[in-house]
Structure formats: structure tokens, C-alpha cells
Motif scaffolding. Structure first.
Motif, PDB file in Angstrom:
ATOM      1  N   ILE A   1       0.848  -1.192   0.000  1.00  0.00           N
ATOM      2  CA  ILE A   1       0.000   0.000   0.000  1.00  0.00           C
ATOM      3  C   ILE A   1       0.882   1.240   0.000  1.00  0.00           C
ATOM      4  O   ILE A   1       1.788   1.368   0.822  1.00  0.00           O
TER       5      ILE A   1
ATOM      6  N   VAL B   1       0.603   5.237   0.494  1.00  0.00           N
ATOM      7  CA  VAL B   1      -0.264   6.327   0.950  1.00  0.00           C
ATOM      8  C   VAL B   1       0.263   7.622   0.339  1.00  0.00           C
ATOM      9  O   VAL B   1       1.410   8.002   0.570  1.00  0.00           O
TER      10      VAL B   1
ATOM     11  N   ALA C   1      -3.653   4.584  -1.404  1.00  0.00           N
ATOM     12  CA  ALA C   1      -4.593   5.229  -0.482  1.00  0.00           C
ATOM     13  C   ALA C   1      -4.216   6.700  -0.433  1.00  0.00           C
ATOM     14  O   ALA C   1      -3.035   7.042  -0.318  1.00  0.00           O
TER      15      ALA C   1
ATOM     16  N   ILE D   1      -7.702   3.574   6.781  1.00  0.00           N
ATOM     17  CA  ILE D   1      -7.163   3.015   5.537  1.00  0.00           C
ATOM     18  C   ILE D   1      -7.309   1.497   5.463  1.00  0.00           C
ATOM     19  O   ILE D   1      -7.753   0.969   4.430  1.00  0.00           O
TER      20      ILE D   1
ATOM     21  N   ALA E   1      -9.076  -0.561   2.378  1.00  0.00           N
ATOM     22  CA  ALA E   1      -8.268  -1.484   1.567  1.00  0.00           C
ATOM     23  C   ALA E   1      -8.887  -2.880   1.560  1.00  0.00           C
ATOM     24  O   ALA E   1      -8.874  -3.569   0.525  1.00  0.00           O
TER      25      ALA E   1
ATOM     26  N   LYS F   1      -9.348   7.944  -0.112  1.00  0.00           N
ATOM     27  CA  LYS F   1      -9.807   7.047  -1.168  1.00  0.00           C
ATOM     28  C   LYS F   1      -8.793   5.916  -1.339  1.00  0.00           C
ATOM     29  O   LYS F   1      -7.601   6.092  -1.057  1.00  0.00           O
ATOM     30  N   VAL F   2      -9.252   4.782  -1.838  1.00  0.00           N
ATOM     31  CA  VAL F   2      -8.378   3.646  -2.128  1.00  0.00           C
ATOM     32  C   VAL F   2      -8.687   3.152  -3.538  1.00  0.00           C
ATOM     33  O   VAL F   2      -9.857   2.971  -3.902  1.00  0.00           O
TER      34      VAL F   2
END
Length: 245
Positions: free
Chosen positions: A2, A4, A91, A104, A108, A164-165
Motif C-alpha cells: 500500500i 499512501v 490510499a 485506511i 483497503a 480514497k483507495v
């Protein structure tokens, strides 16, 4: 992995606690999602935001700092950050500390649940259903979201939430323009994808100064809305099958 992505402009006091919260939220999830990184994009701040970020990055190998030489706005900083990101899953957070990084992992997981269960890209959008802003800002956002939803059919109650993801490649395939971040649900649906809104925490701004107001968003937003409506009318999503090996 992920990544960010956090665009920042004159957010010096908000950066250290936000960096700490990102680590606290994602470090315990490495067994589930793999490693994480944070990409902060300084959009030509006039305060010491960039210096603070560089100092934090010296002791955090998972923190990447990118700096614009000129001020380009939030959408451009978001694009720069996504391009610089190494992870396939992105993210995004606002840099003012009003989004909670602790949300988050839940977004996810929801993205992971929906991915591959239908055609097209997937966007999971935060929904600030208990928003901590002034009455004027909440009213203006409610009106703007209502107009967008009616004209664009984006089925999203809060397009302005910075949390947002989505998949990195899906974002980079979108038609890019300034202020794109306000229209991502409509653009994902235009690409034949799906969007889902998930309630997230929203906190009052306690440090720094907001960069947005009713007047500096209204007219630009109306022009952009017309542009996205045109993009929707011109969109054709092909459905194809491979006939040869």
C-alpha cells in the motif's frame, strides 16, 4: 504493498502527527497487506513543510518526499505522488489532519473484496457522514455533492473526501485535468468501473489554515462539471474477447 499518497501545501504543524498516524495504522497490517510506504508531495509550500518532511524521512525509510518546483494544486500533487508510488494499491489522504489514517485498512479490505468480482476498476471512497466543519462549508458541500450526483450519476454522497483507495494503474489510466480529485467517482464509473462509499472519521482542523473556500471552488467546479459531463457523453467502454492465443 500500500502506498499512501498525501499532497501538502503549508501544512508544517500537521505533518509530524500525520506521519506518525500512518505508521501506527499500517505497520501492524504488513502481514495482511505487505509493506507500506507514504509519499508526501510538497506543492511549493512557503512555510517549512518541506524541511519538516525531509527531517522525518531521515529516520523513516518508508517515507518518500517529492517537491514541486512550482505550485500546481492538489490534483497535480496527487498525480505526482501516484506516479512516484511503488505500490500497486494507493490510499490518498488530505494533508490537513482531518482524515484519519486508521480508516485506511478497512477501505483497503473492501477494495480487496470487490476487486476481480466484476468488470472495470474499483474505487473505494471515504464518506464523511459526520463532518466536522463550519455550517457554511457543510452546506456548500451538500449542495455541490447533490448537483454532481444528479448530473453525473456518480452515486457518491461525498466526492470531496480526500480518503480514497484504488489501484495505481487504474488511476493513471484516467483522463487527467486540474481538479480531477473532485470527480474521481464519476471518472471511474465512466471507465466501466464501480465505486463504493464507506463511512470514515472526520476531524476538525486544529492547526494550519484551510486552502479552500466557497468562492474559490464554486466557479471552477461548475466549469469542471461541464467538462466531465462532456467526457461521459464521449465515453465508450469496449467489451472484447480474445479469439486467438
Amino acid at each position: 504493498m500500500i502506498s499512501v499518497v498525501v499532497p501538502v501545501h503549508n501544512e508544517s504543524p500537521n505533518v509530524p502527527p500525520l506521519v506518525a498516524e500512518i505508521e501506527a495504522a499500517l505497520a501492524p497490517c504488513t502481514a495482511e497487506f505487505g509493506p507500506f510506504e507514504a509519499v508526501f508531495v510538497d506543492d511549493r509550500s512557503s512555510d517549512d513543510t518541506l524541511a519538516v518532511l525531509q527531517d522525518l524521512a531521515r529516520t523513516r525509510p518508508w517515507l518518500t518526499v517529492v517537491a514541486h518546483r512550482n505550485n500546481c494544486g492538489q490534483s497535480a500533487a496527487l498525480l505526482t505522488g501516484v506516479r512516484a508510488a511503488k505500490g500497486p494499491l494507493i490510499a490518498t489522504l488530505d494533508g490537513d489532519g482531518q482524515n484519519a489514517p486508521a480508516d485506511i485498512p478497512a477501505l483497503a479490505r473492501r477494495w480487496r473484496d470487490l476487486q476481480g468480482k466484476g468488470p472495470g476498476p474499483v474505487l473505494i471512497a471515504g464518506w464523511r457522514n459526520k463532518r466536522q466543519d463550519t455550517p457554511l462549508r457543510k452546506l456548500s458541500s451538500r449542495i455541490a455533492n447533490g448537483v454532481r450526483s444528479r448530473l453525473l450519476g456518480d452515486a457518491t454522497p461525498d466526492t470531496g473526501c480526500g480518503l480514497k483507495v484504488f489501484a495505481r494503474d487504474d488511476f493513471l489510466a484516467l483522463p487527467w485535468f486540474d481538479h480531477l480529485h473532485r470527480f474521481m467517482p464519476a471518472l471511474f464509473r465512466r471507465a466501466g468501473g464501480r465505486t463504493e462509499s464507506v463511512p470514515v472519521a472526520h476531524r476538525p482542523r486544529t492547526m494550519g489554515k484551510s486552502h479552500y473556500g466557497v468562492h474559490n471552488r464554486l466557479w471552477v467546479g461548475l466549469v469542471d462539471l461541464c467538462g466531465v459531463m462532456w467526457l461521459q457523453r464521449r465515453a465508450k467502454v469496449p467489451v472484447a474477447e480474445r479469439l486467438t492465443p
